[in-house]
Design an enzyme around this catalytic site. Sequence first.
Site, PDB file in Angstrom:
ATOM      1  N   HIS A   1      25.451 -14.117  12.448  1.00  0.00           N
ATOM      2  CA  HIS A   1      25.831 -13.433  11.219  1.00  0.00           C
ATOM      3  C   HIS A   1      25.440 -11.962  11.242  1.00  0.00           C
ATOM      4  O   HIS A   1      26.191 -11.102  10.802  1.00  0.00           O
ATOM      5  CB  HIS A   1      25.170 -14.151  10.037  1.00  0.00           C
ATOM      6  CG  HIS A   1      25.588 -13.636   8.700  1.00  0.00           C
ATOM      7  ND1 HIS A   1      26.782 -13.972   8.123  1.00  0.00           N
ATOM      8  CD2 HIS A   1      24.971 -12.806   7.831  1.00  0.00           C
ATOM      9  CE1 HIS A   1      26.887 -13.367   6.950  1.00  0.00           C
ATOM     10  NE2 HIS A   1      25.802 -12.659   6.755  1.00  0.00           N
TER      11      HIS A   1
ATOM     12  N   HIS B   1      31.275 -15.015   1.852  1.00  0.00           N
ATOM     13  CA  HIS B   1      30.135 -15.802   1.389  1.00  0.00           C
ATOM     14  C   HIS B   1      30.553 -17.267   1.376  1.00  0.00           C
ATOM     15  O   HIS B   1      30.506 -17.937   0.359  1.00  0.00           O
ATOM     16  CB  HIS B   1      29.640 -15.318   0.026  1.00  0.00           C
ATOM     17  CG  HIS B   1      28.178 -15.004   0.028  1.00  0.00           C
ATOM     18  ND1 HIS B   1      27.362 -15.179  -1.052  1.00  0.00           N
ATOM     19  CD2 HIS B   1      27.371 -14.565   1.003  1.00  0.00           C
ATOM     20  CE1 HIS B   1      26.131 -14.824  -0.736  1.00  0.00           C
ATOM     21  NE2 HIS B   1      26.105 -14.457   0.502  1.00  0.00           N
TER      22      HIS B   1
END
Lengths: 715, 231
Positions: free
Chosen positions: A33, A79
């Site tokens: 990430h 998200h």
Amino acid sequence: MLPEDDLKIITEKMGREPNLVEQGCFLNLWSEHCSYRSSAPLLKTFTTTGDKVIIGPGDDAAIISFGNGWVLAIGMESHNHPSYVDPYNGAATGVGGIVRDIISMGARPIALMDPLYFGPLNNPKNLYLFEHIIEGIAGYGNCIGVPVVRGEAFFDESYSGNPLVNVVAVGLAREKDVVTACSQKAGNKLVLMGSTTGRDGLGGASFASRDLSEDSEAEDRPSIQIGDPFTEKLVIEATLEAIGKGYVKSCRDLGAAGLAGASSEMAAKGNLGMKIIADNVILRETGMTPYEILIAESQERMLLEVEPENVDAVLEIAKKYDLNGSMIGELTEELNYTVQFQGEIAADIPVKLLTEGAPTFERPSTAPQERDIGEKPELPADIKQAILDVLSSHNVASKRWIYRQYDHEVQVRTVTKPGDDAGILRIDGNEGIALSCGCNPRHTLLDPYSGGKGTVVENAMNLAVKGARGIAIVDCLNFGNPERPDIYWQFKHAILGLGDAARDLAIPVVGGNVSLYNESGEFKTAIVPTPSIGLAGYIKDVTMAPAGVFSNEGDTIILVGSTSDELGGSEYYNIIGKEKDGKAPKVPENVTATIDALITLAESGKITASHDVSLGGIAVALAEMCEKTGAKVDLSNVAEGLRADDILFSESYARALITTSEPDAVKEMLGEVPCTVVGTVGGNSLSIQIGDSKTELTLDEIKEARESLMNLMME
Amino acid sequence: MSIGIVQFGGSNCDLDVLHVLKDVIGVDAELVWYKEEDLSRFDGIVVPGGFSYGDYLRAGAIAARTPVMASIKALAEAGKPVIGICNGFQILTESGLLDGALTTNNYPKFKCESTLLRVETTDTPFTSKFKKGEVVSIPIAHMEGNFYADEATLSKFEDNGQVAFRYVDREGKVTDEANPNGSQENIAGIVSTKKNVLGMMPHPERASEEILGSKDGIRIFESMVEFISKN
């Protein structure tokens, strides 16, 4: 736990084994990430520079020149994983995070877009995720007063248990006010401002980099951040006030990997080291360890580099806005990231090893076997019903139930409202920006390269029909598990397609985000490739943008572009159970000419309405334009040798429907761009003739079909 | 003449109102942070929309209890015009400057869309530039805009002409379909007994320029400005 290979590299470089706090920093900062480990080499293929690019990828957000001293800040974030575990807060904090990325550049956030992808709503879990994700975005965006002006909602079985929540944020600043995340000077102090730091969101970055198991909902809740939009609004005002007064030398929002991420990256960017005094961080809970203080992803926090003499003034601004603020450390010449806690050194890491040391690599990829495009389906017995079925599919239906929950008008800039091809905002006088977002996942599944290319073209067309030209792309690349060679192949080819189309249209890719491992243990699904993008464009005069619906009775309707037998991945084929069949659309050669011509036409004032043809094909585009008045069209001459269903539902790229009272002049302006006169605006129905077949839909029938999503939700 | 626009933490239509007053109409207007407690220098006050205190507890409830409200009340008592828009309306009912309450929409979600309003009275400092019965287009954006008042209050409104705007259809009729949030008697905006305090859920600042699709809202501010300059 830190993977063994990583631990070996770190131990070797540091000359000792990192302690547990240090390992925690590496675990989060070296995560997929944060470090783009398996994507960085591919992302390097994007063209990221251009005349208007002031700051490209790598900072919190990109900065693009608008003109007259104005600049735009633009960023995009996903998200996805948090929104599955806690849909309201996951989606809300997704908005919060990307908005802080805009503020930390010194820009006021002025617009949001939200491309969303869900499993079908006939499943209760999907319905629950859908309802609460929308509510989370609305709850946060409305409260901070940033309008959501455009979005996308796409439904497919593969998103069951793994919804995608992508958010694009756009900000506006005077060029002189722009600050970056690049630290400036050793000796300058660090001020942490905003919310307090608690144990929420511990290890979110490493959590985002793996598959979701069935137990995720229970196990991973502590990894979910809780949003507080009220505090965010105060953080917006306080940060912009501090920046406006010239107190802020560099700035970074606290997102993935918390304080450790923001602070170490800020130091490394400026080629400086940093000393953090963890004791000075204002905490929400007692007994937090230095590891928790460093890694917690508590929301609504901002890190500012401030000259020593201005620290008090900045803390005073925090106080004015009832925010917490404290001086938590300083920049150093020595290139180490050092954390002090209760008089001891809790961590001492070479800063560049932490922020840039993660090895990146391309993974093995395997092309799939040649796909059999199958046999053509039977021509539908009832064409009218086929059109109504496509119109009422949730992918095509009106998204009014979603966007009326978003305050899309706050800040009084919104000229074109949601539901149209592009969101248009006035910026300076009549000059403005046009925004579009999304992608076509099913096209991309059948042909990742063309799907990637088509994504850019489709969004550029959404702008062109309004008279706007793309100036910057941000992307959010949502894929499955990259360790699977077939998935990595999709990933790679979609990126190459995106990059090539962006180069063809001379639009730089200025930032974005990668979200991998989008698979669900609960539903045994891996998402279809979803290379979503946000596109920002420039429009010379917002008042000249043509309407998206038929407005002038008697006007001639012209179809721009070529229609081919390209129903692979189309909404129609999906509805009739042929989702794996047919040729996927390819981007035509002449696409730049088509886009240029549409922009020129819109600017000329010669067209009264224009609308891009995409999902659901010509049938849907025509029906969508029949909001106020109907039309009579004959599509027999649109393409040679195509059946009625092919003509109606093919999703060939780079097509638009335009209306004009001066068809000859418009055809002349189109020059070499293929076009066909197809009919006339007027009446209370949409009448479609193709050869001998004639179909008629009343405006009420169209409206009823298009309201399917609203009707389902209001039941 | 100077008009004060009061900013609470979480106000978010403050800059929009400032833009309309200063840039579009061209009068002197100023943002005032709520910690500044003396507003006596202003000739009129706007309490703008937004989410003061995040709508935590109850929309408008916390802002209504801040010290600055005493100064707003004093101005209102002195006959100065005060407008509360959306969250500002909620603050004014919470603080007792206006009667009634704003409760959660009958469909309990946020709703942002254009609405049509009928002007019920021109006999206020905010509606003098309209015609009575005129239908105007001003958008809403709220989750708690469902106006409630008891029977006695509603009939007092009727007797005193305190209802300023109602949600109506194109023909100007009060219908359930035209009511976006379940408000009693389709009430969109009311004034105080002395008529110098207006609360309304629709956002006139969003309908003040042709470029945004409607100029109907600006007449509310223009009426207020005219009232101030005449008094």
